[in-house]
Design a protein around this motif. Structure first.
Motif, PDB file in Angstrom:
ATOM      1  N   TYR A 118     -11.263  -6.345   6.027  1.00  0.00           N
ATOM      2  CA  TYR A 118     -11.827  -7.700   6.041  1.00  0.00           C
ATOM      3  C   TYR A 118     -13.034  -7.847   5.119  1.00  0.00           C
ATOM      4  O   TYR A 118     -13.967  -7.047   5.159  1.00  0.00           O
ATOM      5  N   THR A 119     -12.981  -8.879   4.295  1.00  0.00           N
ATOM      6  CA  THR A 119     -14.199  -9.355   3.617  1.00  0.00           C
ATOM      7  C   THR A 119     -14.073 -10.879   3.559  1.00  0.00           C
ATOM      8  O   THR A 119     -12.963 -11.411   3.593  1.00  0.00           O
TER       9      THR A 119
ATOM     10  N   ARG B 140      -7.703 -12.171   0.150  1.00  0.00           N
ATOM     11  CA  ARG B 140      -7.585 -11.944   1.589  1.00  0.00           C
ATOM     12  C   ARG B 140      -6.882 -10.620   1.908  1.00  0.00           C
ATOM     13  O   ARG B 140      -5.687 -10.460   1.658  1.00  0.00           O
ATOM     14  N   PHE B 141      -7.562  -9.712   2.472  1.00  0.00           N
ATOM     15  CA  PHE B 141      -7.027  -8.416   2.926  1.00  0.00           C
ATOM     16  C   PHE B 141      -6.240  -7.694   1.823  1.00  0.00           C
ATOM     17  O   PHE B 141      -5.316  -6.932   2.118  1.00  0.00           O
ATOM     18  N   GLY B 142      -6.535  -7.997   0.565  1.00  0.00           N
ATOM     19  CA  GLY B 142      -5.776  -7.381  -0.530  1.00  0.00           C
ATOM     20  C   GLY B 142      -4.329  -7.840  -0.570  1.00  0.00           C
ATOM     21  O   GLY B 142      -3.476  -7.199  -1.194  1.00  0.00           O
TER      22      GLY B 142
ATOM     23  N   ALA C 135       4.477  -8.419   8.105  1.00  0.00           N
ATOM     24  CA  ALA C 135       4.877  -7.033   7.781  1.00  0.00           C
ATOM     25  C   ALA C 135       3.632  -6.143   7.669  1.00  0.00           C
ATOM     26  O   ALA C 135       3.613  -5.008   8.162  1.00  0.00           O
ATOM     27  N   TRP C 136       2.606  -6.657   7.047  1.00  0.00           N
ATOM     28  CA  TRP C 136       1.360  -5.889   6.883  1.00  0.00           C
ATOM     29  C   TRP C 136       0.742  -5.568   8.243  1.00  0.00           C
ATOM     30  O   TRP C 136       0.361  -4.427   8.521  1.00  0.00           O
ATOM     31  N   THR C 137       0.663  -6.602   9.112  1.00  0.00           N
ATOM     32  CA  THR C 137       0.049  -6.393  10.431  1.00  0.00           C
ATOM     33  C   THR C 137       0.875  -5.384  11.231  1.00  0.00           C
ATOM     34  O   THR C 137       0.320  -4.454  11.842  1.00  0.00           O
ATOM     35  N   ALA C 138       2.213  -5.544  11.211  1.00  0.00           N
ATOM     36  CA  ALA C 138       3.074  -4.620  11.955  1.00  0.00           C
ATOM     37  C   ALA C 138       2.842  -3.196  11.443  1.00  0.00           C
ATOM     38  O   ALA C 138       2.694  -2.255  12.232  1.00  0.00           O
ATOM     39  N   SER C 139       2.781  -3.047  10.136  1.00  0.00           N
ATOM     40  CA  SER C 139       2.623  -1.698   9.598  1.00  0.00           C
ATOM     41  C   SER C 139       1.236  -1.129   9.925  1.00  0.00           C
ATOM     42  O   SER C 139       1.109   0.049  10.274  1.00  0.00           O
TER      43      SER C 139
END
Ligand SMILES: Cc1ncc(COP(=O)(O)O)c(C=O)c1O
Length: 403
Positions: A40-41, A68-70, A130-134
């Motif tokens: 997070y930034t 956002r989050f890369g 997908a990012w959050t799940a991973s």
């Protein structure tokens, strides 16, 4: 430039009061959750002073969500918060108590077991899921509509999700995803609501309020007078509009919602003004892939009908114009890499300012402070280059198009 804007609808005043689930206090909680992720930034809020001078307004601010989050887009804010709410329910904990570290604790992971999150997406939402799940060491299945750029599919597979392109449009792809979720016992994380499915989209919309929360801190007391928000199903615009209405109360900025003319379901719903949602069907083939949704989110519409003032339906060339302006700023202004859906709001704002009829409705003048959100970076890099470098979708082509 006159007569370029053909579809701009101004809404009658609607003063109905409603419980606002997207206000400052809620946003503060949401932002606390997001800020617990190591990635997070606060994303930049760029002030384009020279562009403002050129277009005869006081100031222009653009929130750059490519940072956002890369992940190159804002969408992860919604999916990640909705997933947190779902996990909080399963853990029987208030969501306010969940942080990234807590969710990664072995005993929590064991309690949750193996979960599969399922969604349909034009790209950015699915990437966020997908990012959050991973990140949480869970599984994701992501379906994408016909015509999706392969780069967007690969960007989701990068996070170990099972991802496919279907042979149907966005709204039918959502129906396919629902079927898959039901068959595999997966958790549907969709950013649109239907009867009996309102909690997850509510949480997704709440997730987007982190942007509003950051923006008002970054503005340090400066009040935007005109805000331009792009809409697909309307969830982002609905949440941000409701946040701003809660924060600024009687001083709410004039809010204009912009959509691609080939997927202008919110515009059609506003224009019909008959208490029903109006869908757009067919291929929905705009370059603004993130906005190519034909069915409004009912929860979002409920906010937009209260808090949005203008609704616009616009050709692809307007977004392309916004991308070029942001990517090639005037000397002294900062460059922003903004994708097709990202630049839609600014493209419309600038062209609206230059169009006599449109500006009589938008009311932009030398005292206006414009705020837009560049919701994505170059999420389809080859398309970005063909528009920004090679001049595809230039405004010249537009004038010859019969409306
Ligand atoms: C980059 C981008 N901007 C804006 C939107 C619009 O969001 P919503 O569908 O909530 O209206 C999307 C949706 O996917 C998007 O990807």
């Amino acid at each position: 430039m006159a007569e370029l804007i053909h579809y701009l609808h101004q809404q009658k005043e609607d003063n109905l009061s409603v419980v606002n689930h997207y206000g400052y206090e809620q946003a503060e909680k949401v932002c606390r959750f997001h800020s617990s992720f190591p990635e997070y930034t606060v994303t930049p809020l760029v002030r384009l002073e020279n562009l403002a001078k050129l277009f005869g307004v006081k100031d222009i601010y653009v929130k750059d969500e490519s940072y956002r989050f890369g992940l190159n887009a804002f969408k992860v804010l919604g999916g990640s918060y909705a997933i947190a709410c779902e996990l909080a329910k399963r853990l029987q904990l208030p969501v306010e108590e969940l942080t990234y570290d807590k969710l990664m604790a072995p005993e929590v992971k064991q309690k949750l077991g193996e979960l599969t999150f399922v969604t349909a997406t034009d790209g950015n939402h699915g990437r966020g899921v997908a990012w959050t799940a991973s990140r949480l060491q869970q599984k994701a299945i992501v379906l994408m509509p016909k015509g999706t750029e392969l780069a967007r599919l690969e960007a989701i597979r990068d996070f170990e999700a099972e991802a496919y392109i279907t042979d149907v449009n966005y709204d039918d792809t959502v129906r396919m995803a629902r079927k898959i979720a039901a068959e595999c016992g997966g958790i549907m994380v969709q950013d649109t609501s239907w009867e009996g499915y309102e909690d997850v989209p509510l949480h997704i919309m709440q997730g987007y309020t982190t942007m509003g929360y950051e923006i008002v801190q970054q503005l340090q007391g400066v009040r935007p007078t005109h805000v331009f928000l792009q809409a697909g199903v309307g969830a982002m615009a609905g949440a941000v509009a409701a946040f701003l209405a809660d924060y600024y109360k009687a001083d709410k900025p004039i809010i204009t919602i912009v959509e691609p003319e080939k997927a202008d379901c919110i515009f059609k719903t506003a224009k019909a003004d008959d208490g029903r949602l109006h869908n757009v069907t067919g291929a929905l083939d705009s370059i603004m892939a993130g906005l190519c949704c034909g069915e409004p989110c009912s929860l979002a519409w409920d906010m937009l009908r209260r808090y949005a003032d203008n609704f616009a339906s616009m050709p692809d060339e307007f977004a392309a114009y916004g991308m070029r302006v942001l990517g090639n700023p005037l000397s002294g202004d900062t460059a922003i890499v903004s994708g097709e859906s990202g630049a839609a709001g600014l493209g419309f704002a600038l062209l609206g300012r230059s169009d006599v009829h449109a500006n009589s409705l938008l009311q932009l003048d030398e005292s206006s402070v414009v705020l837009c959100i560049s919701t994505e970076g170059d999420t389809a890099p080859a398309k970005y280059r063909s528009i920004v470098w090679s001049g595809e979708y230039s405004l010249d082509k537009l004038s010859s198009v019969e409306k």
